[in-house]
Design an enzyme around this catalytic site. Structure first.
Site, mmCIF file in Angstrom:
data_model
loop_
_atom_site.group_PDB
_atom_site.id
_atom_site.type_symbol
_atom_site.label_atom_id
_atom_site.label_comp_id
_atom_site.label_asym_id
_atom_site.label_seq_id
_atom_site.Cartn_x
_atom_site.Cartn_y
_atom_site.Cartn_z
ATOM 1 N N SER A 136 0.864 -1.168 0.000
ATOM 2 C CA SER A 136 0.000 0.000 0.000
ATOM 3 C C SER A 136 0.907 1.226 0.000
ATOM 4 O O SER A 136 1.650 1.445 0.951
ATOM 5 C CB SER A 136 -0.866 -0.033 1.266
ATOM 6 O OG SER A 136 -1.576 1.174 1.407
ATOM 7 N N LYS A 162 -1.098 -1.034 -4.487
ATOM 8 C CA LYS A 162 -2.269 -0.224 -4.133
ATOM 9 C C LYS A 162 -1.812 1.210 -3.932
ATOM 10 O O LYS A 162 -0.857 1.457 -3.198
ATOM 11 C CB LYS A 162 -2.896 -0.816 -2.868
ATOM 12 C CG LYS A 162 -3.703 0.108 -1.988
ATOM 13 C CD LYS A 162 -4.450 -0.710 -0.928
ATOM 14 C CE LYS A 162 -4.530 0.000 0.397
ATOM 15 N NZ LYS A 162 -5.162 -0.825 1.456
ATOM 16 N N LEU A 163 -2.482 2.131 -4.623
ATOM 17 C CA LEU A 163 -2.167 3.557 -4.504
ATOM 18 C C LEU A 163 -3.246 4.236 -3.680
ATOM 19 O O LEU A 163 -4.442 4.045 -3.928
ATOM 20 C CB LEU A 163 -2.131 4.222 -5.887
ATOM 21 C CG LEU A 163 -1.167 3.651 -6.937
ATOM 22 C CD1 LEU A 163 -1.367 4.405 -8.266
ATOM 23 C CD2 LEU A 163 0.284 3.769 -6.446
ATOM 24 N N LYS A 164 -2.840 5.061 -2.733
ATOM 25 C CA LYS A 164 -3.811 5.871 -2.006
ATOM 26 C C LYS A 164 -4.231 7.039 -2.902
ATOM 27 O O LYS A 164 -3.379 7.658 -3.582
ATOM 28 C CB LYS A 164 -3.186 6.405 -0.716
ATOM 29 C CG LYS A 164 -2.898 5.316 0.310
ATOM 30 C CD LYS A 164 -4.184 4.796 0.945
ATOM 31 C CE LYS A 164 -3.858 3.805 2.049
ATOM 32 N NZ LYS A 164 -5.078 3.295 2.709
ATOM 33 N N ASP A 189 -7.076 3.039 -3.083
ATOM 34 C CA ASP A 189 -7.791 3.099 -1.806
ATOM 35 C C ASP A 189 -8.052 4.560 -1.478
ATOM 36 O O ASP A 189 -7.114 5.349 -1.329
ATOM 37 C CB ASP A 189 -6.943 2.436 -0.708
ATOM 38 C CG ASP A 189 -7.677 2.339 0.628
ATOM 39 O OD1 ASP A 189 -8.853 2.790 0.707
ATOM 40 O OD2 ASP A 189 -7.083 1.817 1.581
ATOM 41 N N ASP A 239 -13.550 -1.755 3.106
ATOM 42 C CA ASP A 239 -12.611 -1.846 4.234
ATOM 43 C C ASP A 239 -13.329 -1.295 5.473
ATOM 44 O O ASP A 239 -13.975 -2.048 6.227
ATOM 45 C CB ASP A 239 -11.329 -1.061 3.865
ATOM 46 C CG ASP A 239 -10.325 -0.926 4.999
ATOM 47 O OD1 ASP A 239 -10.600 -1.377 6.123
ATOM 48 O OD2 ASP A 239 -9.228 -0.352 4.784
ATOM 49 N N GLY A 291 -3.888 -4.108 6.258
ATOM 50 C CA GLY A 291 -2.911 -3.782 7.282
ATOM 51 C C GLY A 291 -3.205 -2.422 7.876
ATOM 52 O O GLY A 291 -3.958 -1.631 7.310
ATOM 53 N N LEU A 293 -0.368 -0.653 9.316
ATOM 54 C CA LEU A 293 1.017 -0.304 9.648
ATOM 55 C C LEU A 293 1.428 -0.989 10.954
ATOM 56 O O LEU A 293 2.036 -0.364 11.826
ATOM 57 C CB LEU A 293 1.189 1.220 9.771
ATOM 58 C CG LEU A 293 0.593 2.086 8.654
ATOM 59 C CD1 LEU A 293 0.711 3.565 9.010
ATOM 60 C CD2 LEU A 293 1.308 1.843 7.324
HETATM 61 O O1 OSB Z 1 -7.030 1.805 4.516
HETATM 62 O O2 OSB Z 1 -5.941 0.011 4.377
HETATM 63 C C1 OSB Z 1 -6.068 1.149 4.847
HETATM 64 C C2 OSB Z 1 -2.999 2.066 6.940
HETATM 65 C C3 OSB Z 1 -3.599 2.686 8.015
HETATM 66 C C4 OSB Z 1 -4.962 2.824 8.026
HETATM 67 C C5 OSB Z 1 -5.742 2.346 6.964
HETATM 68 C C6 OSB Z 1 -5.151 1.703 5.895
HETATM 69 C C7 OSB Z 1 -3.756 1.596 5.866
HETATM 70 C C8 OSB Z 1 -3.021 1.023 4.755
HETATM 71 C C9 OSB Z 1 -1.612 0.513 5.027
HETATM 72 O O3 OSB Z 1 -3.427 0.975 3.620
HETATM 73 C C10 OSB Z 1 -1.502 -0.960 4.996
HETATM 74 C C11 OSB Z 1 -0.175 -1.411 5.585
HETATM 75 O O4 OSB Z 1 0.844 -1.297 4.911
HETATM 76 O O5 OSB Z 1 -0.172 -1.868 6.747
HETATM 77 MG MG MG Z 2 -8.208 0.659 3.186
#
Ligand code: OSB
Ligand code: MG
Length: 369
Positions: A136, A162-164, A189, A239, A291, A293
């Site tokens: 991510s 996955k791109l935010k 995401d 999610d 995840g 983090l």
């Molecule tokens: O939306 O999946 C999410 C991290 C913190 C809160 C929400 C999200 C995320 C990630 C990171 O996308 C996923 C990771 O590398 O742990």
């Molecule tokens: Mg998410």
């Protein structure tokens, strides 16, 4: 029998190796709460995923600590349960606060699995010895930086990128990435940054052949997602919106999406995560392990859950060394060619690095009956 003799609560602050920007803000460190349950000479451990501020969902670290001390731990300390499910039933009357409850439930599963001398994944019904993972990637400064970040991770073998995204930063990074990498498994995401009024803009993403678009609409919505799904070809992945197996059943029955990002803490622990997994499987919808983090404890729990059969898309459980200079566990959790080995050994298969934790702890306390 699961006898809970004592508990430890610890909080450590871990600086992230990278700046992680999402539609809800920028993170440069994590405040990680840990719970250790002691019983019969064995210990089980879990990691909380709630943050100081309620940006992802509504739970907070302060709220979770208060509930652990005043409500949840007094219900289990000094008591004996037949198994982790019966222990979780002792918290069943309490509403919401699933991340806080998950801390207790997940530590109980680790304790239970260690008592039975079995890997947690096996007890949950999983069979895999390694799981497929992607990454991510946070919002970058521009298209070039996005393509650079994607390239570095594709070269490391990650199986999905996955791109935010957020309003105003969506089609540009997706187009640039797709032009540079026509064949990678690509997703985005939005962390709830859009509304139905953005349907046209989101429909523009259909042409980039993404596996799914994650959580475009409100964190507590299912109905608008169903409306949006009717306007898009790309499957939606939920999610934030899925806090239980009942949520998953309702979402999939109204067509609010076709994929679920399953986070064990968000749904209240392993038993509920397995029920979400089973509901999705019955609907023919794939799940993947999200995840937050996590440090090594949460990461290990995630990897074990991911061994269940309907985790058919790569998860976000990437290598620990991406995130931390020093982790809270002794063992490395490193993916090779996009495959994360499942830590073998009893329970979650990893052990706390107590010396490191003590050196950076902001809080350590013991609770007894
Ligand atoms: O939306 O999946 C999410 C991290 C913190 C809160 C929400 C999200 C995320 C990630 C990171 O996308 C996923 C990771 O590398 O742990
Ligand atoms: Mg998410």
């Amino acid at each position: 029998m699961l006898r809970i003799e004592a508990a430890e609560i610890m909080i450590v602050r871990l600086p992230l190796k990278f700046r992680f920007e999402t539609s809800f803000g920028v993170q440069t460190a994590r405040t990680v709460p840990l719970l250790v349950l002691h019983g019969d000479g064995v210990q089980g451990v879990s990691e909380g995923t709630m943050e100081v501020a309620p940006m992802y969902r509504e739970e907070t670290l302060a709220g979770a600590l208060d509930l652990l001390r005043e409500v949840f731990l007094p219900r289990i300390l000094g008591k004996t349960f037949a198994n982790p499910e019966e222990l979780n039933d002792a918290l069943g009357a309490f509403r919401g606060n699933r991340m806080a409850r998950a801390m207790v439930e997940m530590a109980a599963w680790d304790l239970w699995a260690r008592m039975l001398n079995a890997p947690l994944g096996t007890l949950l019904g999983g069979r895999k010895t390694q799981v497929e993972v992607g990454v991510s990637l946070g919002i970058q400064a521009d298209e070039a930086a996005t393509v650079d970040a994607v390239r570095r991770h594709v070269e490391q073998g990650y199986r999905r990128i996955k791109l935010k995204i957020k309003p105003g930063w969506d089609e540009a990074p997706v187009r640039a990435t797709r032009e540079a990498f026509p064949d990678i498994r690509l997703t985005v995401d939005a962390n709830s940054a859009y509304t139905l009024a953005d349907s046209v803009r989101l429909r523009a993403l259909d042409q980039y052949k993404m596996t799914y678009i994650e959580q475009p609409l409100a964190w507590d919505d299912l109905v608008d997602h169903a409306t949006l799904q009717g306007r898009l070809q790309t499957p939606l992945c939920l999610d934030e919106s899925i806090a239980s197996a009942a949520d998953a059943r309702k979402a999939l029955s109204i067509g609010a999406g076709g994929v679920i990002n399953l986070k064990v803490a968000r749904v209240g622990g392993h038993a509920e995560a397995r029920r979400v997994h089973d509901v999705a499987q019955a609907f023919g919808a794939p799940v993947w392990c999200g995840g937050m983090l996590e440090g090594g404890v949460g990461r290990a729990h995630n990897i074990h859950l991911s061994t269940l059969p309907n985790f058919t898309l790569p998860g976000d459980t990437s290598s620990a060394s991406r995130y931390w200079e020093t982790d809270i566990i002794n063992e490395p959790l490193e993916a090779v060619d996009g495959l994360m080995p499942v830590p073998q050994g009893p329970g979650i298969g990893v052990t706390l690095n107590r010396d490191f934790i003590e050196s950076v702890a902001e809080l350590t306390e013991e609770r007894r009956p």
